[in-house]
Scaffold this motif. Structure first.
Motif, mmCIF file in Angstrom:
data_model
loop_
_atom_site.group_PDB
_atom_site.id
_atom_site.type_symbol
_atom_site.label_atom_id
_atom_site.label_comp_id
_atom_site.label_asym_id
_atom_site.label_seq_id
_atom_site.Cartn_x
_atom_site.Cartn_y
_atom_site.Cartn_z
ATOM 1 N N ASN A 1 0.844 -1.208 0.000
ATOM 2 C CA ASN A 1 0.000 0.000 0.000
ATOM 3 C C ASN A 1 0.876 1.253 0.000
ATOM 4 O OD1 ASN A 1 0.883 0.474 2.604
ATOM 5 N ND2 ASN A 1 -1.055 -0.032 3.580
ATOM 6 N N ASP A 2 0.249 2.424 0.103
ATOM 7 C CA ASP A 2 1.000 3.679 0.003
ATOM 8 C C ASP A 2 2.071 3.823 1.090
ATOM 9 O OD1 ASP A 2 -0.590 4.208 -2.118
ATOM 10 O OD2 ASP A 2 -1.986 5.500 -1.015
ATOM 11 N N GLN A 3 1.845 3.157 2.215
ATOM 12 C CA GLN A 3 2.830 3.238 3.300
ATOM 13 C C GLN A 3 3.911 2.160 3.182
ATOM 14 O OE1 GLN A 3 -0.696 3.561 4.473
ATOM 15 N NE2 GLN A 3 -0.223 5.687 4.005
ATOM 16 N N GLY A 4 3.864 1.390 2.093
ATOM 17 C CA GLY A 4 4.866 0.351 1.896
ATOM 18 C C GLY A 4 4.543 -0.939 2.650
ATOM 19 N N VAL A 5 3.315 -1.034 3.226
ATOM 20 C CA VAL A 5 2.946 -2.255 3.959
ATOM 21 C C VAL A 5 2.504 -3.334 2.968
ATOM 22 C CG1 VAL A 5 1.346 -3.240 5.659
ATOM 23 C CG2 VAL A 5 2.229 -0.922 5.972
ATOM 24 N N LYS A 6 3.002 -4.558 3.176
ATOM 25 C CA LYS A 6 2.640 -5.662 2.275
ATOM 26 C C LYS A 6 1.247 -6.186 2.576
ATOM 27 C CE LYS A 6 7.205 -7.582 1.361
ATOM 28 N NZ LYS A 6 8.031 -8.788 1.424
ATOM 29 N N TYR A 7 0.506 -6.537 1.536
ATOM 30 C CA TYR A 7 -0.824 -7.110 1.708
ATOM 31 C C TYR A 7 -0.794 -8.628 1.877
ATOM 32 C CZ TYR A 7 -2.950 -2.650 0.354
ATOM 33 O OH TYR A 7 -3.361 -1.347 0.302
ATOM 34 N N GLY A 8 0.371 -9.228 1.848
ATOM 35 C CA GLY A 8 0.448 -10.673 2.004
ATOM 36 C C GLY A 8 -0.008 -11.408 0.754
ATOM 37 N N LEU A 9 0.314 -10.870 -0.419
ATOM 38 C CA LEU A 9 -0.128 -11.489 -1.669
ATOM 39 C C LEU A 9 0.960 -12.342 -2.318
ATOM 40 C CD1 LEU A 9 -2.083 -8.475 -3.232
ATOM 41 C CD2 LEU A 9 -3.029 -10.452 -2.046
ATOM 42 N N GLY A 10 2.046 -12.566 -1.592
ATOM 43 C CA GLY A 10 3.059 -13.474 -2.128
ATOM 44 C C GLY A 10 4.067 -12.801 -3.033
ATOM 45 N N SER A 11 4.637 -11.668 -2.571
ATOM 46 C CA SER A 11 5.551 -10.944 -3.457
ATOM 47 C C SER A 11 6.851 -11.706 -3.721
ATOM 48 C CB SER A 11 5.845 -9.539 -2.922
ATOM 49 O OG SER A 11 6.212 -9.588 -1.579
ATOM 50 N N SER A 12 7.334 -12.494 -2.761
ATOM 51 C CA SER A 12 8.612 -13.173 -3.046
ATOM 52 C C SER A 12 8.440 -14.263 -4.101
ATOM 53 C CB SER A 12 9.284 -13.710 -1.780
ATOM 54 O OG SER A 12 8.372 -14.348 -0.959
ATOM 55 N N GLY A 13 7.284 -14.929 -4.087
ATOM 56 C CA GLY A 13 7.016 -15.911 -5.135
ATOM 57 C C GLY A 13 6.907 -15.242 -6.501
ATOM 58 N N ALA A 14 6.224 -14.098 -6.542
ATOM 59 C CA ALA A 14 6.038 -13.383 -7.808
ATOM 60 C C ALA A 14 7.359 -12.825 -8.331
ATOM 61 C CB ALA A 14 4.995 -12.280 -7.643
ATOM 62 N N VAL A 15 8.231 -12.339 -7.425
ATOM 63 C CA VAL A 15 9.553 -11.847 -7.849
ATOM 64 C C VAL A 15 10.309 -12.979 -8.545
ATOM 65 C CG1 VAL A 15 11.870 -11.188 -7.043
ATOM 66 C CG2 VAL A 15 9.876 -10.060 -6.086
ATOM 67 N N THR A 16 10.283 -14.136 -7.944
ATOM 68 C CA THR A 16 11.010 -15.282 -8.487
ATOM 69 C C THR A 16 10.532 -15.618 -9.896
ATOM 70 O OG1 THR A 16 11.020 -16.116 -6.226
ATOM 71 C CG2 THR A 16 11.753 -17.637 -7.936
ATOM 72 N N VAL A 17 9.211 -15.727 -10.052
ATOM 73 C CA VAL A 17 8.656 -16.122 -11.348
ATOM 74 C C VAL A 17 8.882 -15.027 -12.399
ATOM 75 C CG1 VAL A 17 6.510 -16.678 -12.581
ATOM 76 C CG2 VAL A 17 6.977 -17.706 -10.337
ATOM 77 N N ALA A 18 8.669 -13.761 -12.022
ATOM 78 C CA ALA A 18 8.834 -12.668 -12.991
ATOM 79 C C ALA A 18 10.285 -12.550 -13.449
ATOM 80 C CB ALA A 18 8.356 -11.348 -12.385
ATOM 81 N N LEU A 19 11.217 -12.721 -12.507
ATOM 82 C CA LEU A 19 12.630 -12.595 -12.856
ATOM 83 C C LEU A 19 13.070 -13.739 -13.780
ATOM 84 C CD1 LEU A 19 15.381 -11.286 -12.583
ATOM 85 C CD2 LEU A 19 15.571 -12.182 -10.271
#
Ligand code: PMV
Ligand code: MG
Length: 356
Positions: A112-130
């Motif tokens: 969100n705007d404050q940089g808080v994670k929503y718990g949507l799995g960003s590390s998994g998505a980073v891995t796949v996108a990279l």
């Protein structure tokens, strides 16, 4: 190589959490329209750089030493990036022996705007996108399954304790039925065989199937704040003493999720709602037995408000905070749920299922 961009979505669990950590036990997961985007371009120097809004540090410089990727400074949160590059490069090297240096830029809209994670799995998505960006940059053909397997090899090298369902959702997108593979067997093979060999063989217990979108139900996601650590909850469940049999939870979850898969394929709305409600109860019973708080008071409130409006709701993922989901029939009052959630302090997130 060419300059490219790739993006991978976040995910939310619909059912089957915790049980899915065991190989062969199914879960249902959806990809949602929040993304990690990765840009890759040829480097100008004899080294590469990484810039990521996901990391707190400034630019990272990287070099290879005997094909091993080295970061300076070595940032702890960059481990996943390093592991993803290593897995992708090992595979690419079987086709292109000399990989030039490249620059990587990673951006995220999963906060969100404050940089808080929503718990949507960003590390998994980073891995796949990279991994996807690197395969594209070197014009290497890939399928969703190849992306998933390379991402899984990267996470195996970090000893992640999860099911890797986030990797499957980010690779396949849409709604999937997923069961994880036998980690030990793949780990053993990694000792002796090439990564190309390994990703080309079948993995024991791995199951990924695309499911049709729900016709008569809409998804509503509520965020309750207080991000929870999935890793520590999963490890608590694995190590805590129990008063009820965990095996019984596993087999009941499997039965429930399999019935849910059938109901989704048949678009049997009432059976879908019934099975999601059963899965909530199974998870609650398991959490009581393992003595941890799966449903925080706010997550319970999210569910009771939804039920009062003829929707079915449950925690999504590891629980203990973060998101809950509601499945809302066409004739139910979606706006009323959003309003009552808001009064209770629950933020509804404007997310929809993302299909590539
Ligand atoms: O909290 P999330 O959305 O990362 O989901 C975790 C789901 C678990 O089954 C509890 C763990 C896992 O890795 O599958
Ligand atoms: Mg979570």
């Amino acid at each position: 190589m060419k300059k490219t961009q790739a993006k991978a979505p976040g995910k939310l669990y619909i059912a089957g959490e915790y049980a899915v950590v065991e190989p062969g036990y199914p879960a249902i997961i959806v990809a949602v329209d929040r993304f990690i985007t990765v840009d890759v371009s040829p480097a100008e120097e004899n080294s590469g750089s990484i810039y990521s809004t996901v990391l707190s540090s400034d630019n990272i410089k990287w070099k290879r030493h005997h094909n091993q990727i080295l970061f300076t400074p070595s940032v702890p949160k960059a481990e996943i990036i390093q592991a993803a590059m290593t897995a992708a490069e090992e595979y690419i090297r079987s086709i292109i022996p000399d990989i030039p240096y490249y620059d990587v830029t990673i951006t995220s809209d999963m906060v969100n705007d404050q940089g808080v994670k929503y718990g949507l799995g960003s590390s998994g998505a980073v891995t796949v996108a990279l991994i996807q960006a690197l395969l594209k940059a070197f014009s290497v053909q890939y399928t969703s399954l190849l992306l998933y397997k390379l991402a899984a090899v990267a996470h195996l090298s970090l000893n992640s304790s999860g099911s890797f369902g986030d990797l499957a959702a980010a690779s396949f997108t849409g709604m999937i039925a997923y069961a994880s593979f036998n980690k030990q067997s793949v780990r053993d093979q990694l000792e002796t065989r090439s990564i190309k060999d390994i990703v080309e063989t079948e993995w024991e217990d791995l199951f990924i199937e695309q499911l049709p979108p729900l016709k008569d139900l809409s998804l509503l996601v509520g965020w309750t704040g207080s991000p929870a650590s999935t890793e520590s909850l999963v490890s608590h469940v694995a190590h805590s003493r129990e008063t009820l049999s965990y095996d019984q939870f596993l087999s009941e979850s499997k039965g429930c999720v399999n019935r849910l898969i059938t109901a989704i394929k048949q678009q049997d709305t009432s059976a879908i709602l019934t099975e999601v409600a059963i899965n909530r109860q199974l998870l609650l019973k398991m959490s009581h037995s393992k003595q941890f708080e799966l449903e925080t008071p706010l997550l319970s409130k999210l569910c009771s408000i939804s039920e009062a409006h003829h929707a079915t709701a449950k925690t999504s993922g590891a629980g203990g905070g973060d998101c809950g989901i509601a499945l809302i029939p066409r004739d139910a009052d979606r706006d009323a749920i959003v309003n009552e959630w808001s009064k209770a302090g629950i933020t509804s997130l404007p997310l929809t299922v993302y299909t590539h």
